[in-house]
Scaffold this motif. Structure first.
Motif, PDB file in Angstrom:
ATOM      1  N   PRO A  28     -72.305  47.072  32.306  1.00 57.08           N
ATOM      2  CA  PRO A  28     -70.895  46.572  33.280  1.00 57.08           C
ATOM      3  C   PRO A  28     -71.449  45.698  32.588  1.00 57.08           C
ATOM      4  O   PRO A  28     -70.293  44.448  32.998  1.00 57.08           O
ATOM      5  CB  PRO A  28     -71.921  46.813  34.331  1.00 57.08           C
ATOM      6  N   GLY A  29     -71.944  44.140  32.258  1.00 61.65           N
ATOM      7  CA  GLY A  29     -72.070  43.041  32.103  1.00 61.65           C
ATOM      8  C   GLY A  29     -70.459  42.646  30.611  1.00 61.65           C
ATOM      9  O   GLY A  29     -70.744  41.466  31.361  1.00 61.65           O
ATOM     10  N   THR A  30     -70.227  43.753  30.206  1.00 60.83           N
ATOM     11  CA  THR A  30     -69.696  43.823  29.892  1.00 60.83           C
ATOM     12  C   THR A  30     -68.052  43.556  30.104  1.00 60.83           C
ATOM     13  O   THR A  30     -66.915  42.430  29.138  1.00 60.83           O
ATOM     14  CB  THR A  30     -69.271  44.764  27.878  1.00 60.83           C
ATOM     15  N   GLN A  31     -67.905  43.880  30.800  1.00 58.78           N
ATOM     16  CA  GLN A  31     -66.380  44.346  31.951  1.00 58.78           C
ATOM     17  C   GLN A  31     -66.742  42.649  32.309  1.00 58.78           C
ATOM     18  O   GLN A  31     -65.471  42.041  33.251  1.00 58.78           O
ATOM     19  CB  GLN A  31     -67.172  44.620  33.398  1.00 58.78           C
ATOM     20  N   MET A  32     -67.571  42.026  32.452  1.00 56.53           N
ATOM     21  CA  MET A  32     -67.685  41.065  33.528  1.00 56.53           C
ATOM     22  C   MET A  32     -66.915  39.790  33.002  1.00 56.53           C
ATOM     23  O   MET A  32     -66.281  38.557  33.249  1.00 56.53           O
ATOM     24  CB  MET A  32     -69.192  39.972  33.307  1.00 56.53           C
ATOM     25  N   ILE A  33     -66.947  39.495  31.451  1.00 50.93           N
ATOM     26  CA  ILE A  33     -66.194  38.048  30.554  1.00 50.93           C
ATOM     27  C   ILE A  33     -65.398  38.380  31.047  1.00 50.93           C
ATOM     28  O   ILE A  33     -64.514  37.208  31.522  1.00 50.93           O
ATOM     29  CB  ILE A  33     -66.856  38.516  29.057  1.00 50.93           C
ATOM     30  N   LEU A  34     -64.290  39.513  31.061  1.00 48.22           N
ATOM     31  CA  LEU A  34     -62.601  39.891  31.135  1.00 48.22           C
ATOM     32  C   LEU A  34     -62.363  39.475  32.369  1.00 48.22           C
ATOM     33  O   LEU A  34     -61.292  39.312  33.013  1.00 48.22           O
ATOM     34  CB  LEU A  34     -62.474  41.240  30.748  1.00 48.22           C
ATOM     35  N   ARG A  35     -63.648  39.638  33.441  1.00 53.16           N
ATOM     36  CA  ARG A  35     -62.747  39.768  34.957  1.00 53.16           C
ATOM     37  C   ARG A  35     -63.505  38.587  36.000  1.00 53.16           C
ATOM     38  O   ARG A  35     -63.900  37.877  36.836  1.00 53.16           O
ATOM     39  CB  ARG A  35     -63.508  40.878  35.622  1.00 53.16           C
ATOM     40  N   SER A  36     -64.291  37.320  34.646  1.00 47.42           N
ATOM     41  CA  SER A  36     -63.796  35.876  35.414  1.00 47.42           C
ATOM     42  C   SER A  36     -63.044  35.585  36.049  1.00 47.42           C
ATOM     43  O   SER A  36     -62.048  35.201  35.779  1.00 47.42           O
ATOM     44  CB  SER A  36     -64.754  35.079  34.537  1.00 47.42           C
ATOM     45  N   PHE A  37     -62.530  35.293  37.573  1.00 47.46           N
ATOM     46  CA  PHE A  37     -61.178  34.242  37.897  1.00 47.46           C
ATOM     47  C   PHE A  37     -61.933  33.420  39.245  1.00 47.46           C
ATOM     48  O   PHE A  37     -62.683  33.242  38.952  1.00 47.46           O
ATOM     49  CB  PHE A  37     -60.983  35.572  38.264  1.00 47.46           C
ATOM     50  N   HIS A  38     -60.653  32.583  39.031  1.00 42.51           N
ATOM     51  CA  HIS A  38     -61.396  31.592  40.140  1.00 42.51           C
ATOM     52  C   HIS A  38     -60.871  31.557  41.237  1.00 42.51           C
ATOM     53  O   HIS A  38     -59.736  31.571  41.592  1.00 42.51           O
ATOM     54  CB  HIS A  38     -61.129  29.914  39.661  1.00 42.51           C
ATOM     55  N   LEU A  39     -61.344  31.430  42.442  1.00 44.47           N
ATOM     56  CA  LEU A  39     -60.707  32.040  43.764  1.00 44.47           C
ATOM     57  C   LEU A  39     -59.977  30.067  44.618  1.00 44.47           C
ATOM     58  O   LEU A  39     -60.845  29.260  44.453  1.00 44.47           O
ATOM     59  CB  LEU A  39     -61.281  32.686  44.521  1.00 44.47           C
ATOM     60  N   ALA A  40     -58.669  30.041  44.964  1.00 42.15           N
ATOM     61  CA  ALA A  40     -58.650  29.277  45.316  1.00 42.15           C
ATOM     62  C   ALA A  40     -58.965  29.213  46.375  1.00 42.15           C
ATOM     63  O   ALA A  40     -58.845  29.800  47.496  1.00 42.15           O
ATOM     64  CB  ALA A  40     -57.143  28.855  44.970  1.00 42.15           C
TER      65      ALA A  40
END
Lengths: 349, 76
Positions: A28-40
């Motif tokens: 699941p760590g491999t998916q984490m890189i793609l899914r990093s986003f920031h919330l305003a």
């Protein structure tokens, strides 16, 4: 029946729990890189999250990039917003340069004039008089309130001394706990209690403040937990941080894998990272270390010092193509000497 | 078993008697070197005044599940 069901979930002898844990976290760590986003949003303390945070924890970094302290309040204070605000003011780290609007150094008269920001003062619940007395007490200087500011009389015209005094004056802690940072009040929706979140990690200092619940206040700095509460608490804190970080990313990993990781990292008595300078770098087997990183360094060192490899681990046995000591490979057939005598060789006819 | 510790994160630690330690080693077929370690200077070990060579029993709690954990006290 219940006992049987329970036993089905127990780990079998020889099961490679470490490898399973590594794969369960790694995939699941491999998916984490793609899914990093920031919330305003209005969040004032943005903690490191996602993969960078996991790496930070697993490498056992001494100081987290964004230290955060969760300050829980004692039962008399935690339901009362006013009292919580009061406590926050006691903890909030305020330095002179936060509240000073203007600083004027008068070298010919040997005086330093500080004009304070009224709004900042009010929001922190401070007065000019208090600040002036704090200057006299902390820095041992003569401070007086004159028209609209505080005037510090240095009684000298030495340029260097005045400049040095100005710098230490600006760095001076006016109120709050040293290293506590700026905090905000939050409310737990489930228990309806107020708690404080501060962007610092001086948990020792914060715990000394009256009204702070000393049994629940924690930090995301695992080394601070280790210093203050010992290795067992550090292990637990590490597991909690890992679980929290993964949960934030909506990744579900079984708790037991992360507990195992935390236990492995704390097994030596201190917190050790898993990399080259930690667990992997301290394996007993020369081949296992050489197979990981810095192959030549380990081989040359082993040759020079005559190290012995017992070939007991997994890595070194894969390396030489032998059966690995995992599962059924971890048991050996042995025959007693006296039984050996009973075995008669087959006579070939 | 002492019931409370001073912080949520800290489980209850206890020094094991020699008899219990022997039994532990027998049931798991291990020696003291196989156990996870805790430094003598560790905050919790200091509180109990544990000496190197002793074994601490730790009453861990995971939700409703309780289980023991063991750490060997070492120098340092």
């Amino acid at each position: 029946m219940a006992k049987q069901t329970q036993n089905r979930y127990l780990v079998d002898y020889g099961e490679p729990v470490g490898i399973i844990a590594a794969q369960s976290v790694g995939e699941p760590g491999t998916q984490m890189i793609l899914r990093s986003f920031h919330l305003a949003g209005i969040e004032s303390t943005v903690a490191t999250s996602g993969l960078p945070r996991i790496i930070e924890l697993v490498d056992a970094k001494k100081k987290p990039t964004t230290p955060i302290t969760y300050i829980y309040l004692e039962s008399g204070v935690n339901k009362n917003f006013e009292k919580a605000t009061e406590l926050l003011k006691k903890i909030n780290e305020v330095r002179m340069n936060h509240i000073a609007k203007r600083v004027l150094e008068n070298f010919s008269k040997g005086k330093i004039k500080v004009v304070l920001d009224k709004q900042e003062l009010d929001s922190e619940g401070l007065t000019q008089k208090y600040v002036a007395s704090k200057i006299e007490k902390e820095l041992d200087l003569e401070a007086k309130i004159e028209d609209n500011g505080i005037v510090v009389n240095m009684h000298t015209r030495n340029l260097k001394e005045i400049r040095a005094a100005t710098i230490s004056l600006m760095k001076m802690l006016v109120s709050g706990v040293d290293g506590a940072g700026k905090g905000t009040i939050r409310r737990d929706d489930a228990t309806k209690e107020f708690y404080l979140v501060s962007a610092g990690s001086n948990i020792e200092g914060i715990m000394a403040v009256d009204g702070v619940d000393k049994t629940r206040t924690t930090t995301n700095d695992v080394f601070a937990v280790y210093r203050l509460f010992g290795i067992e608490a550090a292990s637990k804190a590490l597991a909690i941080e890992l679980k929290k970080t993964l949960k934030e990313q909506k990744i579900s990993v079984d708790d037991r894998h992360l507990n195992l990781l935390a236990d492995a990292m704390t097994a030596s008595g201190t917190i050790k990272g898993v990399g080259r300078h930690g667990l992997s770098g301290e394996k007993k087997s020369v081949f296992a270390r050489a197979a990981y990183e810095e192959t030549l360094k380990h081989l040359i060192h082993a040759a020079a010092f005559g190290e012995v490899d017992r070939m007991k681990g997994v890595t070194e046995n894969i390396l030489i193509g032998k059966q690995i000591p995992i599962g059924t490979g971890s048991v050996k057939l042995a025959v007693k000497k006296e039984d050996m005598a009973k075995i008669k060789p087959k006579s070939d006819k | 078993m002492p019931s409370k510790s001073d912080h949520e994160l800290v489980p209850v630690h206890e020094i094991m008697s020699d008899k219990d330690v022997k039994e532990l080693f027998k049931t798991f077929n291990i020696t003291i070197d196989n156990l996870p370690k805790i430094f003598e200077s560790d905050v919790q070990a200091k509180k109990l005044e544990a000496k190197p060579g002793q074994v601490l029993k730790i009453y861990r709690r995971e939700g409703k599940r309780e289980y023991p954990y063991y750490r060997a006290v070492i120098d340092g």
